[in-house]
Enzyme design. Structure first.
Site, short mmCIF file in Angstrom:
data_model
loop_
_atom_site.label_atom_id
_atom_site.label_comp_id
_atom_site.label_asym_id
_atom_site.label_seq_id
_atom_site.Cartn_x
_atom_site.Cartn_y
_atom_site.Cartn_z
N ASP A 233 -133.68 20.54 4.26
CA ASP A 233 -133.74 19.73 3.06
C ASP A 233 -132.33 19.65 2.47
O ASP A 233 -131.36 20.09 3.09
CB ASP A 233 -134.74 20.30 2.05
CG ASP A 233 -134.39 21.71 1.60
OD1 ASP A 233 -133.63 22.38 2.31
OD2 ASP A 233 -134.86 22.12 0.52
N ASP B 174 -130.49 21.11 0.20
CA ASP B 174 -129.62 22.27 0.04
C ASP B 174 -129.80 23.29 1.16
O ASP B 174 -129.26 24.40 1.09
CB ASP B 174 -129.84 22.93 -1.32
CG ASP B 174 -131.19 23.62 -1.46
OD1 ASP B 174 -132.13 23.23 -0.74
OD2 ASP B 174 -131.30 24.53 -2.30
N ASP C 199 -132.21 25.20 2.27
CA ASP C 199 -132.93 26.46 2.17
C ASP C 199 -134.30 26.37 2.84
O ASP C 199 -135.06 27.34 2.82
CB ASP C 199 -133.05 26.94 0.73
CG ASP C 199 -133.90 26.03 -0.15
OD1 ASP C 199 -134.30 24.94 0.31
OD2 ASP C 199 -134.15 26.41 -1.32
N SER D 56 -132.29 20.60 -4.49
CA SER D 56 -133.01 20.89 -3.26
C SER D 56 -133.52 19.62 -2.58
O SER D 56 -132.75 18.76 -2.19
CB SER D 56 -134.15 21.87 -3.55
OG SER D 56 -134.76 22.36 -2.39
#
Length: 448
Positions: free
Chosen positions: A241, A243, A245, A104
């Site tokens: 960010d 990833d 999400d 992440s």
């Protein structure tokens, strides 16, 4: 022995904490737990495997695919895509489960393995515990034609893009957006989606090389995005960010708009359209007091949970709520996604701008952001924070002084001897004074 799974999968320093052997073993164990329904039904399980662009994801994804295929699971390799894309694809093709390899918003040396169940849903604790229990046990070892195949998921990106565009209530013509893709998983998809939706798009942070993910860019480093919005005269900036999400924003004046403010805008929009189930927004205890007051003024209830998107999601799933999220920009729109989706959130935010003709600054003015000061008090017995009478008296005294103009929150760390002291107040000096005053009391009373 500490639990292997954290609040968001298994994470650690790649090739030290998160090794090839661990990735292989986790995949083999997950095949037994998450593929069991398929085998009981007499068919071979299918799993989607995806990753963000950090360099270690290449060998970890290979180990995961090997572990699954060697256990008799057919693997669809989706390559580099956002975490919410992986979750969507699992549900879209009816896969039995999926694996996302990402850390992440963490720096490039870290990585993580996150499992999704059928339907693209996060795993319940008991499923994670079963996988962990099987980690060092006997593995499945089919031979011949019973081993799994590994194939490229050729249309993964296209399926996800079509899905995102299908959620839009309004086209985005007339809006100039700067996208910060954090040199991450959004780099290949987010610019295409916003362009296809009609926006004029300027992109930064879209040159991932495996080691620059989240490095000075993205939702944890908004200065560059604010500068770009001003330089290009854009209407809005959107930051993801690593990833993708999460979504944070910047208005046309370069002012940061956090997840609480985005939730306020989307909750009001959804309520007007009859899409906010039970007129309830799910947020954590860390969400700003201004969000609760803004929602109350519009007859919207705010249900508060523990900090962590998994707790927000649990509360949403239990009662069928349609919107929830965190101050960090991790927002869940249950009508369209099973997890936080930064691209979806950005699209919906810009659609509200397009539909109302209002700037982002005008939209977020519905909520007054209260100054919020956090002090981490280390070296204390965090387990006694709710039992000490002197600490309780100090909190009560400050709460009396604040009245309805602020609040106090003490949170014990679950991983180290530390207490987080958070104070919100109508002005910054008051919040600062109270937070540090209470931190001193906690330090004196709970020191170890």
């Amino acid at each position: 022995m500490p639990r292997l799974f954290g609040t968001d999968g298994v994470r650690g320093l790649a090739n030290r904490d998160l090794t090839v052997e661990l990735a292989l073993g986790l995949a083999q164990a997950a095949a037994q737990v998450l593929g069991s329904d398929a085998w009981e039904a007499g068919r071979r399980p299918t799993a989607v495997v995806a990753r963000d662009p950090r360099i270690s994801g290449e060998f970890i994804a290979a180990a995961v695919a090997a572990g699954l295929a060697s256990s008799g699971v057919d693997v669809l390799d989706a390559g580099v895509i956002p975490t919410p894309a992986a979750a969507f694809l699992i549900a879209d093709i009816g896969a039995d489960f999926g694996v996302m390899i990402s850390a992440s918003h963490n720096p490039a040396p870290d990585n993580g393995i996150k499992f999704f169940a059928a339907g693209g849903k996060k795993l319940a604790d008991d499923l994670e515990d079963r996988i962990e229990a099987l980690l060092n046990g006997e593995k499945l070892a089919p031979t011949g034609s019973d081993v799994g195949r590994v194939r490229r998921f050729a249309d993964a990106e296209d399926r996800y893009i079509v899905h995102l565009l299908g959620t839009l209530p309004h086209r985005l013509e007339g809006i100039h957006v700067v996208l910060d893709c954090a040199h991450g998983a959004a780099a290949g998809i987010s610019p295409e989606v916003f362009t296809d939706a009609g926006a004029t798009v300027t992109v930064i942070g879209n040159d991932p090389n495996g080691i620059n993910i989240n490095d000075g860019v993205g939702s944890t480093h908004l200065d560059l995005l604010a500068k770009a919005v001003l330089e290009h005269g854009a209407d809005v900036g959107i930051a993801h960010d690593g990833d993708a999400d999460r979504c944070l924003a910047v208005d046309h004046e370069g002012t940061i708009v956090d997840g609480d403010q985005i939730m306020a805008v989307l909750a009001l929009s959804m309520a007007k359209r009859g899409m906010l189930n039970r007129r309830t927004l799910v947020a954590t205890v860390m969400s700003n007091l201004g969000l609760r007051l803004a929602m109350a003024a519009n007859d919207i209830h705010v249900l508060q949970t523990r900090v962590g998107d998994r707790y927000v999601l649990e509360a949403m799933n239990e009662a069928g709520y349609s919107l929830g999220g965190e101050q960090s920009g991790h927002l869940i729109m249950a009508d369209y996604a099973t997890t936080g989706d930064g691209i979806l959130t950005g699209l919906q935010l810009l659609a509200e701008m397009a539909g109302t003709g209002k700037s982002l600054k005008e939209l977020v003015s519905v909520m007054t952001v209260f100054p919020q000061i956090m002090v981490n008090v280390r070296g204390v017995d965090q387990h006694r924070v709710n039992d000490d009478e002197v600490v309780a008296a100090a909190v009560a005294e400050l709460e009396h002084e604040l009245g309805d103009t602020g609040r106090i929150l003490l949170r014990a760390s679950g991983t180290e001897p530390m207490v987080r002291v958070m104070v919100e107040a109508a002005d910054h000096p008051t919040a600062h004074r109270m937070a540090h005053s209470l931190a001193d009391v906690v330090k004196q009373r709970l020191a170890v």
